[in-house]
Design a protein around this motif. Structure first.
Motif, PDB file in Angstrom:
ATOM      1  N   SER A  23      -8.564  -1.359   4.168  1.00  0.00           N
ATOM      2  CA  SER A  23      -7.206  -1.146   3.680  1.00  0.00           C
ATOM      3  C   SER A  23      -6.440  -2.466   3.680  1.00  0.00           C
ATOM      4  CB  SER A  23      -6.478  -0.141   4.576  1.00  0.00           C
ATOM      5  OG  SER A  23      -6.238  -0.715   5.858  1.00  0.00           O
ATOM      6  N   PHE A  24      -5.358  -2.492   2.919  1.00  0.00           N
ATOM      7  CA  PHE A  24      -4.497  -3.670   2.880  1.00  0.00           C
ATOM      8  C   PHE A  24      -4.004  -4.002   4.287  1.00  0.00           C
ATOM      9  CE2 PHE A  24      -0.170  -5.431   2.601  1.00  0.00           C
ATOM     10  CZ  PHE A  24      -0.441  -6.613   1.934  1.00  0.00           C
ATOM     11  N   THR A  25      -3.534  -2.994   5.003  1.00  0.00           N
ATOM     12  CA  THR A  25      -3.023  -3.199   6.358  1.00  0.00           C
ATOM     13  C   THR A  25      -4.106  -3.741   7.276  1.00  0.00           C
ATOM     14  OG1 THR A  25      -1.439  -1.406   6.041  1.00  0.00           O
ATOM     15  CG2 THR A  25      -1.856  -2.087   8.306  1.00  0.00           C
ATOM     16  N   ILE A  28      -4.643  -7.556   6.387  1.00  0.00           N
ATOM     17  CA  ILE A  28      -3.619  -8.504   6.826  1.00  0.00           C
ATOM     18  C   ILE A  28      -3.559  -8.590   8.352  1.00  0.00           C
ATOM     19  CG2 ILE A  28      -2.278  -8.388   4.705  1.00  0.00           C
ATOM     20  CD1 ILE A  28      -0.217  -6.683   6.256  1.00  0.00           C
ATOM     21  N   ASN A  29      -3.836  -7.477   9.025  1.00  0.00           N
ATOM     22  CA  ASN A  29      -3.854  -7.530  10.492  1.00  0.00           C
ATOM     23  C   ASN A  29      -5.030  -8.350  11.000  1.00  0.00           C
ATOM     24  OD1 ASN A  29      -1.516  -6.019  10.826  1.00  0.00           O
ATOM     25  ND2 ASN A  29      -2.618  -4.081  10.970  1.00  0.00           N
ATOM     26  N   ASN A  34       0.867 -12.408   6.661  1.00  0.00           N
ATOM     27  CA  ASN A  34       2.009 -11.526   6.417  1.00  0.00           C
ATOM     28  C   ASN A  34       1.762 -10.776   5.105  1.00  0.00           C
ATOM     29  OD1 ASN A  34       3.178 -12.980   4.142  1.00  0.00           O
ATOM     30  ND2 ASN A  34       3.944 -14.482   5.607  1.00  0.00           N
ATOM     31  N   SER A  35       2.564  -9.757   4.843  1.00  0.00           N
ATOM     32  CA  SER A  35       2.330  -8.899   3.672  1.00  0.00           C
ATOM     33  C   SER A  35       2.372  -9.666   2.357  1.00  0.00           C
ATOM     34  CB  SER A  35       3.354  -7.770   3.620  1.00  0.00           C
ATOM     35  OG  SER A  35       3.151  -6.896   4.692  1.00  0.00           O
ATOM     36  N   LYS A  36       3.370 -10.542   2.200  1.00  0.00           N
ATOM     37  CA  LYS A  36       3.515 -11.284   0.944  1.00  0.00           C
ATOM     38  C   LYS A  36       2.323 -12.206   0.715  1.00  0.00           C
ATOM     39  CE  LYS A  36       6.729 -14.308  -1.520  1.00  0.00           C
ATOM     40  NZ  LYS A  36       6.093 -15.591  -1.679  1.00  0.00           N
ATOM     41  N   GLY A  38      -0.630 -12.067   2.166  1.00  0.00           N
ATOM     42  CA  GLY A  38      -1.824 -11.243   2.041  1.00  0.00           C
ATOM     43  C   GLY A  38      -1.990 -10.693   0.632  1.00  0.00           C
ATOM     44  N   GLN A  39      -0.893 -10.223   0.050  1.00  0.00           N
ATOM     45  CA  GLN A  39      -0.940  -9.700  -1.315  1.00  0.00           C
ATOM     46  C   GLN A  39      -1.351 -10.785  -2.296  1.00  0.00           C
ATOM     47  OE1 GLN A  39      -0.540  -6.358  -1.983  1.00  0.00           O
ATOM     48  NE2 GLN A  39      -1.393  -6.986  -3.930  1.00  0.00           N
TER      49      GLN A  39
END
Length: 91
Positions: A23-25, A28-29, A34-36, A38-39
């Motif tokens: 998963s995306f989460t 990144i973990n 960070n979310s930005k 990572g995206q």
């Protein structure tokens, strides 16, 4: 080697971690992004054909493609030749 990771190391970490769908989460973990940021990495790798986006209902996951195996192998060999060790994850 200490200090900040290069984008190439981050690509390698993501691709190795995504050998099984993640998963995306989770990405990144595990890769400490960070979310930005990572995206941005996921979009780049997906656009280049190294990651595939899997959709299962509302759940999205990412998995490394066969094309990613070449990058993983090449980066690992290059890193090992420079530093006498293979790159690793923070566990």
């Amino acid at each position: 080697m200490a200090g900040r990771r290069t984008p190439y190391e981050i690509y390698w970490e993501i691709l190795v971690f995504c050998r099984t769908p993640r998963s995306f989460t989770g990405i990144i973990n595990r890769c400490d992004l960070n979310s930005k940021t990572g995206q941005e990495y996921l979009e780049f790798l997906t656009g280049k054909g190294y990651l595939s986006r899997l959709q299962d209902g509302e759940k999205t996951s990412y998995v490394s493609t066969a094309k990613a195996a070449d990058y993983i192998d090449t980066f690992t060999r290059l890193y090992q030749s420079l530093f006498d060790t293979i790159p690793g994850f923070k566990l």
